[in-house]
Structure formats: C-alpha cells, structure tokens
Design a protein around this motif. Sequence first.
Motif, PDB file in Angstrom:
ATOM      1  N   LYS A 177       0.853  -1.182   0.000  1.00 27.07           N
ATOM      2  CA  LYS A 177       0.000   0.000   0.000  1.00 27.07           C
ATOM      3  C   LYS A 177       0.892   1.235   0.000  1.00 27.07           C
ATOM      4  CE  LYS A 177      -3.665  -2.059   2.748  1.00 27.07           C
ATOM      5  NZ  LYS A 177      -4.426  -1.945   4.007  1.00 27.07           N
TER       6      LYS A 177
ATOM      7  N   GLU B  15      -5.004   5.168   7.279  1.00 30.84           N
ATOM      8  CA  GLU B  15      -5.696   4.081   7.972  1.00 30.84           C
ATOM      9  C   GLU B  15      -5.335   4.068   9.459  1.00 30.84           C
ATOM     10  OE1 GLU B  15      -4.651   0.554   5.822  1.00 30.84           O
ATOM     11  OE2 GLU B  15      -6.009   1.016   4.167  1.00 30.84           O
TER      12      GLU B  15
ATOM     13  N   LYS C 183       0.933   6.922   2.138  1.00 29.81           N
ATOM     14  CA  LYS C 183      -0.153   7.835   2.492  1.00 29.81           C
ATOM     15  C   LYS C 183      -1.391   7.071   2.943  1.00 29.81           C
ATOM     16  CE  LYS C 183      -0.697  12.372   0.660  1.00 29.81           C
ATOM     17  NZ  LYS C 183      -0.933  13.261  -0.416  1.00 29.81           N
ATOM     18  N   GLN C 184      -1.684   5.964   2.270  1.00 26.22           N
ATOM     19  CA  GLN C 184      -2.856   5.164   2.614  1.00 26.22           C
ATOM     20  C   GLN C 184      -2.666   4.475   3.967  1.00 26.22           C
ATOM     21  OE1 GLN C 184      -3.856   2.183  -0.252  1.00 26.22           O
ATOM     22  NE2 GLN C 184      -5.691   1.545   0.840  1.00 26.22           N
TER      23      GLN C 184
END
Length: 59
Positions: free
Chosen positions: A8, A16, A11-12
């Motif tokens: 991933k 999260e 940033k993701q």
Amino acid sequence: MAKKRTLKPLKQVSAERAEKVRQAFAKMKEEGMKTEDAVHSLRVKYRLARSTVYNYLKG
C-alpha cells in the motif's frame, strides 16, 4: 512459494492508522478516560510520538 502482495502507498497506510487512532480515542473518551491517559495509551499501543497522536486527532 508465497504469493507477492502489492504494498500500500505510505499515504494510505498513514491514513488508515490515523483513523484507527481516532476511533480508539473516541471509544476511550466515551468510557470516561482523561485525554492525557487516552493519548498515553494510544502512544503505547501504536508506538507513536505524543505529537503524532495529537496531529491524528486534529485531522
């Protein structure tokens, strides 16, 4: 051999984690925990700096 998973974007992953911290903080405050105690607990659980936790809560 094991299958390769796609990673991933950073940033993701950060978004999260921030969402998890916000949800956990809201739950702790609902239970009547003081802000300082809740932040300390989150720091230990997620291995974050205090300023990082406060930044997540602001966002």
